[in-house]
Scaffold this motif. Structure first.
Motif, short mmCIF file in Angstrom:
data_model
loop_
_atom_site.label_atom_id
_atom_site.label_comp_id
_atom_site.label_asym_id
_atom_site.label_seq_id
_atom_site.Cartn_x
_atom_site.Cartn_y
_atom_site.Cartn_z
N TRP A 660 0.73 17.95 2.87
CA TRP A 660 0.74 17.52 3.73
C TRP A 660 -0.37 15.62 3.71
O TRP A 660 0.11 15.83 4.39
N LYS A 661 -1.15 15.92 2.87
CA LYS A 661 -1.50 14.61 2.56
C LYS A 661 -0.37 13.36 2.56
O LYS A 661 -0.30 12.79 3.67
N LYS A 662 0.48 13.89 2.00
CA LYS A 662 1.84 12.64 1.74
C LYS A 662 2.80 13.00 2.76
O LYS A 662 2.82 11.90 3.11
N ARG A 663 3.22 13.90 3.56
CA ARG A 663 3.34 13.87 4.79
C ARG A 663 2.14 12.63 5.73
O ARG A 663 3.35 12.01 6.16
N LEU A 664 1.19 12.90 5.97
CA LEU A 664 0.73 12.28 6.78
C LEU A 664 0.77 10.95 6.48
O LEU A 664 0.80 9.87 7.35
N GLN A 665 0.70 10.64 4.47
CA GLN A 665 0.97 9.52 4.40
C GLN A 665 2.14 8.48 4.75
O GLN A 665 2.06 7.56 5.47
N ILE A 666 3.29 9.03 4.78
CA ILE A 666 4.70 8.65 5.30
C ILE A 666 4.67 8.66 6.86
O ILE A 666 4.86 7.61 7.04
N GLY A 667 4.07 9.71 7.12
CA GLY A 667 4.16 9.11 8.77
C GLY A 667 3.77 7.77 9.03
O GLY A 667 3.74 7.32 9.47
N TYR A 668 2.40 7.40 8.45
CA TYR A 668 1.38 6.29 8.96
C TYR A 668 2.45 5.75 8.86
O TYR A 668 2.36 3.86 9.40
N ASP A 669 2.44 5.38 7.21
CA ASP A 669 3.66 4.21 6.73
C ASP A 669 4.65 3.44 7.52
O ASP A 669 5.02 2.81 7.92
N LEU A 697 11.71 6.39 0.99
CA LEU A 697 10.31 6.26 -0.23
C LEU A 697 10.65 5.86 -0.68
O LEU A 697 11.51 5.50 -1.67
N ASN A 698 9.74 4.81 -1.57
CA ASN A 698 9.54 4.42 -2.94
C ASN A 698 9.55 5.13 -4.05
O ASN A 698 9.38 6.17 -3.76
N GLU A 699 8.97 4.47 -5.24
CA GLU A 699 8.60 5.48 -6.37
C GLU A 699 7.62 6.22 -5.92
O GLU A 699 6.50 6.67 -7.23
N ASN A 700 6.69 5.37 -4.84
CA ASN A 700 5.30 6.14 -5.10
C ASN A 700 5.15 6.86 -4.21
O ASN A 700 4.31 6.94 -3.05
N LEU A 701 6.60 7.11 -3.16
CA LEU A 701 6.09 7.45 -1.50
C LEU A 701 5.69 7.15 -0.63
O LEU A 701 5.56 7.02 0.20
N GLN A 702 5.59 5.93 -0.87
CA GLN A 702 5.50 4.84 -0.01
C GLN A 702 7.11 4.14 0.98
O GLN A 702 7.60 4.90 0.79
N ALA A 703 6.47 4.95 2.26
CA ALA A 703 7.60 4.61 3.22
C ALA A 703 8.11 3.60 3.52
O ALA A 703 7.03 2.47 4.15
N LYS A 704 9.60 2.93 4.06
CA LYS A 704 10.21 2.37 4.33
C LYS A 704 10.74 2.28 5.49
O LYS A 704 12.00 3.08 4.90
N LEU A 705 11.16 1.75 6.49
CA LEU A 705 12.37 1.96 7.93
C LEU A 705 13.36 1.10 7.35
O LEU A 705 13.22 -0.05 6.48
N VAL A 827 -0.47 4.41 15.34
CA VAL A 827 -0.76 4.16 13.77
C VAL A 827 -2.50 4.25 14.27
O VAL A 827 -2.33 5.03 12.99
N MET A 828 -3.16 4.31 14.66
CA MET A 828 -4.82 4.30 15.07
C MET A 828 -4.54 5.34 15.00
O MET A 828 -5.47 5.88 14.59
N GLU A 829 -4.13 6.87 15.18
CA GLU A 829 -4.46 8.38 15.65
C GLU A 829 -3.52 9.46 13.97
O GLU A 829 -4.68 8.98 13.38
N LEU A 830 -2.55 8.98 13.74
CA LEU A 830 -2.85 9.47 12.33
C LEU A 830 -3.96 7.71 11.37
O LEU A 830 -3.70 8.97 10.72
N LYS A 831 -4.43 6.61 11.64
CA LYS A 831 -5.07 6.47 10.77
C LYS A 831 -7.00 7.27 10.60
O LYS A 831 -6.40 7.78 9.43
N ASN A 832 -6.31 7.38 11.78
CA ASN A 832 -8.01 8.29 11.80
C ASN A 832 -8.21 10.04 11.58
O ASN A 832 -8.11 10.63 10.22
#
Ligand SMILES: *[C@@H]1O[C@H](CO)[C@@H](O)[C@H](O)[C@H]1NC(C)=O
Ligand SMILES: *[C@@H]1O[C@H](CO)[C@@H](O)[C@H](O)[C@H]1NC(C)=O
Ligand SMILES: *[C@@H]1O[C@H](CO)[C@@H](O)[C@H](O)[C@H]1NC(C)=O
Ligand SMILES: *[C@@H]1O[C@H](CO)[C@@H](O)[C@H](O)[C@H]1NC(C)=O
Ligand SMILES: *[C@@H]1O[C@H](CO)[C@@H](O)[C@H](O)[C@H]1NC(C)=O
Ligand SMILES: *[C@@H]1O[C@H](CO)[C@@H](O)[C@H](O)[C@H]1NC(C)=O
Ligand SMILES: *[C@@H]1O[C@H](CO)[C@@H](O)[C@H](O)[C@H]1NC(C)=O
Ligand SMILES: *[C@@H]1O[C@H](CO)[C@@H](O)[C@H](O)[C@H]1NC(C)=O
Ligand SMILES: *[C@@H]1O[C@H](CO)[C@@H](O)[C@H](O)[C@H]1NC(C)=O
Ligand SMILES: *[C@@H]1O[C@H](CO)[C@@H](O)[C@H](O)[C@H]1NC(C)=O
Ligand SMILES: *[C@@H]1O[C@H](CO)[C@@H](O)[C@H](O)[C@H]1NC(C)=O
Length: 859
Positions: A660-669, A697-705, A827-832
């Motif tokens: 769940w956390k990873k998904r949120l992070q990806i959405g946020y990215d 997603l890169n090797e750290n699952l950081q998301a990029k458009l 972005v603000m909302e997802l960060k929260n």
């Protein structure tokens, strides 16, 4: 071997030179003699002492030169006391002394004060005197001269003498003197000795340099009723029982009592019972004794026997040392024994208060660097005293380590916007504990030195906004691989050419910052490799440089691309416009997308994407490494995204379930990437094809458009929308756009809402003819919100946040574009949500549109 010998002889030469210097020095080599308040740069030799004084300008930045009134300049007044430096401004003002003999030595430091009504106020001030961070003494200036003297064993190469305003008038100082002592002198413990009194009995005038080569000031005591002054013209030598090196001149005078029934008594008062006293009494027989005469005495302190019977040696100094405390008044008595035929005698006495100085200072190496930086860049800051202490007035722009025991280290420095010019100072190499260094937005020039890479603790290095030339050192890039966060302009495009498409706002144009993290380092490496290749090629064949976007494009030839991809051997994906291959540029992996040769229609998209990626730099947007545009061979080289696209992780039977956390992070990215395109670029850019398969997603699952083939910039700043032929992917397509053919950033917000719903539900945008948005809405209406969340998470999510994200996603995917939030809001909302913090309320429109779905079981 030769090298070694040369080095060795240099050492010997240096040693010889040092010896010669020590001998030739007139014994003032251990002196620093400062006459405060004389004209900057002036020097003179004092008539009385022969000591060479210099002005204080080189030792302090603050304060004002002043002169005492002429009424006070009587003839006998020491010349140094006629001028002074006063400090009307800062609370704390510090002289920096750096004796060349350095730390580990014992120094006598003397500060002298003569008020002389210099300020016409007839108000003598009171202030504190500090040695570094340690209080040395309170100075209560009177109408006459005050001397404060301390014997100090230094643990640092720097000695800071600070005057601190305590609200009782402006501090000032008339003279500051430092004398190197012999290390055996006053070597009782490690405490510093604050001078209480120093007396030379039987003398008629002050003795100091050159009679005392250590320039102690011996004050005369003579003509005391009931006591007889005695003196000798023969020299008095040092005995084996003295280490204090009292000069012969001092020992050759003494006083004695009139007969043996009288004791010699010296008394003093202590202001505080806890004060301790170190008492050094110096004796030498300076009378010629007859054969039947003896002088023998005992020493008492406060009527307690301390030593004796003792008889001074003929013209030879003996020193007796005592400690005393726990009293308000003291009496030292020298009392003749019964056997003594001659009365008691005393030549000299010194009393000190030992004080324990913490001596917590900045590590010398760091302090040296700071002073060097201050002078190299001519910084006009209030940088004075020790850089790291006191802790509440650390030098502006640095932070220090927090340790208690050791010396302090500088761990961060921020000199951004400090007007620094010239090259990066080599001295910085010695800030070996620095973790964060910000030199951005100065006028620094030259190349970025490679020593920055050898700063082991460095985690953040900001260099943007300068005028550096040349490539970044490979060592630094290597270091960036290991986690250094480096920011500097993409040197491939020094001017605004990359932004000729007009897609960057002014701000970002000047500071195209490449954040190098573990995850993106290879991009930088790749870029620099590419730049290097281009450079090399440029020199080899300048005619080949016909450019399609700017003068310094990372353009690759087809044969280079072939080599990079090992003749297109490793396919990692197939898309609408062609095939994606994995490749290697040097050691750096890259992804190469080749347009299928048959697709003429793709060329426009190819062009759009290259120029867009050239001008857009953001951590959540895939970076362009290069491109190939050679006849029918068209390809784009991107940074390699090790984990492929989001779609495969969510739907294509992926075994690894994203948490769940990873998904949120990806959405946020992804949201941040979009936010940048919408709000960080002028004019804004609409991606037009936001979907899971375009989020990599890169090797750290950081998301990029990724995939900007359809992206469009609003060329007219006034337009709030542009009409275009409908493009995009079904299921993600903004219904309003579809109906009205109006393209705005809100179209991307819609698509992003769908992506968020996919992340939440684990259901694709469209499956078995129901779209994810309709499915979610129907579930909400049924009141079965829990069942919305991807069952593969097996309940591994926080209900409140999950609900917030569902709410956000549905609002993003509202049919009416005006009701959708902006990407900034998202972005603000997802960060929260990520922070687990209570999300701010979205604007009212959004809440309204979702009101009807709120059931009692939802929150
Ligand atoms: C002590 O008294 C003698 C005679 O009165 C005088 O010459 C001498 O200067 C005095 N010494 C001091 C230190 O006052
Ligand atoms: C010491 O001198 C005092 C007076 O000056 C005198 O009374 C006393 O007798 C003398 N003592 C000796 C031992 O000479
Ligand atoms: C005496 O010194 C002690 C320790 O330095 C201090 O705590 C105390 O306040 C002092 N007392 C006075 C009367 O100054
Ligand atoms: C020491 O001897 C001398 C004579 O040489 C004599 O005058 C004097 O009184 C003696 N002193 C003592 C204390 O015995
Ligand atoms: C200080 O002196 C008092 C008596 O005057 C005594 O009782 C006490 O023990 C002494 N303290 C120390 C630390 O010497
Ligand atoms: C004093 O003199 C006597 C006799 O000459 C001797 O026995 C004694 O030890 C001496 N005392 C001291 C302290 O020197
Ligand atoms: C020093 O630390 C403070 C608090 O952590 C921080 O706000 C400040 O930016 C730091 N300064 C530098 C120069 O890093
Ligand atoms: C340095 O200070 C500037 C403000 O003067 C700030 O914007 C910047 O973030 C700081 N750098 C670091 C690394 O904290
Ligand atoms: C660089 O120097 C120029 C003039 O020499 C000055 O106008 C400009 O403000 C400086 N820039 C920075 C960032 O200090
Ligand atoms: C770094 O410090 C060492 C001594 O600690 C010194 O010899 C050296 O010159 C310094 N390096 C620079 C570049 O200042
Ligand atoms: C950088 O150098 C260029 C030309 O060399 C100059 O025009 C520009 O003003 C410089 N930038 C800064 C910030 O000094």
């Amino acid at each position: 071997m030769t090298l070694f010998r040369t080095f060795y002889s240099v050492l010997i030469l240096q040693a010889v030179l040092t010896l010669v210097m020590v001998h030739a020095q007139d014994d003032q080599s251990g002196f620093i003699s400062i006459d405060c308040g004389i004209a900057e740069g002036s020097t003179y030799t004092d008539d009385k002492t022969g000591i060479n004084y210099v002005s204080d300008a080189g030792f302090i930045d603050s304060g004002k030169n002043q002169e005492i009134l002429s009424a006070y300049k009587f003839n006998t007044l020491d010349f140094q006391l006629k001028t002074l430096r006063s400090f009307p401004e800062n609370t704390r003002n510090c002289y920096t002394l750096k004796p060349k003999q350095g730390k580990g030595n014992r120094y006598l430091i003397r500060a002298r004060f003569m008020y002389g009504n210099y300020d016409f106020k007839s108000l003598t001030p009171e202030f504190d005197l500090y040695l570094g961070n340690d209080k040395w003494s309170r100075v209560s200036v009177g109408s006459s001269t005050i001397d404060n003297e301390i014997i100090h064993l230094t643990s640092s190469n720097y000695i800071y003498v600070c005057l601190v305003n305590i609200g009782l008038g402006n501090p000032f100082i008339s003279a500051l003197e430092l004398r190197l002592l012999d290390n055996t002198m006053y070597a009782d413990g490690l405490r510093s000795l604050n001078l209480f009194l120093r007396k030379n009995y039987g003398a008629s005038e002050i003795v100091r340099y050159a009679d005392d080569k250590y320039d102690r000031k011996w004050n005369p005591v003579a003509n005391i009723s009931g006591l007889t002054d005695v003196q000798t013209s023969s020299p008095v030598s040092l005995g084996s029982s003295t280490k204090e090196k009292v000069p012969s001149k001092v020992m050759s005078t003494a006083i004695k009592t009139t007969n043996t029934s009288f004791d010699f008594v010296s008394s003093w008062k202590s202001t505080n019972e806890t004060d301790e006293f170190f008492i050094y009494v110096h004796f030498a027989e300076i009378e010629t004794l007859k054969i039947n005469e003896t002088r023998q005495f005992n020493i008492y302190i406060n009527d307690v026997y301390r030593d004796g019977p003792l008889s001074p040696l003929d013209h030879t100094t003996s020193t007796y040392f005592f400690r005393a405390n726990n009293a308000t008044s003291y009496e030292l008595a020298v009392s003749s024994t019964r056997n003594s035929t001659l009365p008691a005698i005393i030549n000299a006495m010194e009393i000190y208060n030992p004080i324990r100085l913490q001596q917590q200072q900045t590590e010398d190496q760091d302090a040296t660097t700071m002073w060097s930086i201050k002078s190299t860049y001519g910084l006009k800051r209030n940088w004075q005293g020790d850089p790291c202490v006191p802790r509440d007035s650390v030098w502006d722009g640095i932070n220090c380590s927090n340790n208690v025991a050791d010396n302090l280290r500088i761990i961060s420095m921020n000199l951004s916007f400090s007007g620094l010019s010239g090259e990066i100072a080599p001295a910085l190499a010695n800030l070996t504990m620095i973790q964060s260094l910000d030199l951005s937005n100065n006028n620094l020039t030259g190349s970025v030195p490679k020593f920055l890479a050898s700063l082991d603790s460095l985690k953040i290095l900001k260099l943007e906004g300068n005028n550096f030339t040349g490539p970044l050192p490979a060592e630094l890039l290597e270091k960036a691989k290991k986690g250094l966060l480096l920011s500097i302009e993409d040197s491939g495009d020094q001017d605004g050419d990359a932004c000729h498409t007009g897609s960057c706002n002014n701000d970002t144009r000047k500071k195209v910052v490449i954040a190098v993290t573990t995850s993106t380092i290879f991009v930088l490496l790749a870029i620099f490799t590419v730049l290097w290749i281009i450079k090399r090629r440029k020199t080899q064949d300048p005619s080949k440089r016909e450019d399609f976007i700017g003068p310094t494009n990372p353009r690759f030839t087809y044969s280079e691309v072939k080599k990079i991809t090992d003749n297109f051997s490793n396919v990692i994906g197939k898309g609408g416009f062609g095939t994606v291959f994995s490749g290697l540029i040097g050691d750096t992996r890259a992804a190469v997308k080749m347009l299928s040769e048959s697709s003429a229609q793709g060329y426009k998209e190819f062009q759009a994407e290259v120029s867009l990626l050239m001008s857009v730099h953001h951590k959540n947007i895939t970076s362009l490494v290069g491109y190939c545009d050679e006849g029918s061979h068209k390809g784009i080289i991107y940074e390699y995204m090790a984990n492929g696209n989001l779609r495969t992780h969510l739907f294509d039977g992926s075994r690894n379930v994203l948490s769940w956390k990873k998904r949120l992070q990806i959405g946020y990215d992804a949201a941040q990437g979009l936010e940048y395109m919408h709000h960080g670029c002028t004019p804004p850019i609409v991606h037009r094809d936001v979907k899971c398969s375009n989020i990599l997603l890169n090797e750290n699952l950081q998301a990029k458009l990724a995939d900007f083939g359809l992206s469009k910039a609003f060329t007219n700043g006034d337009a709030t929308h542009v009409s275009t032929i409908i493009a995009g992917t079904p299921g993600y397509l903004d219904p309003e756009y579809y109906i009205k053919n109006r393209l705005t950033e809100k179209s991307d917000v819609y698509s992003f809402g769908i992506v968020l719903l996919e992340l939440i539900t684990g259901r694709p945008a469209i499956s078995t003819d129901i779209s994810v948005i309709h499915w979610v809405k129907s579930m909400v209406e049924k009141g079965s919100v829990e069942n919305i969340i991807d069952p593969r998470l097996q309940g591994g999510f926080e209900f409140n946040t999950a609900w917030k994200v569902v709410e956000l996603a549905v609002t993003c995917a509202d049919r009416s574009s005006v009701k959708r939030p902006t990407m900034k809001d998202v972005v603000m909302e997802l960060k929260n949500c990520l922070d687990g913090a209570k999300p701010n309320n979205l604007n009212q429109n959004m809440s309204l549109s979702f009101e009807s779905m709120e059931g009692p079981n939802l929150r």
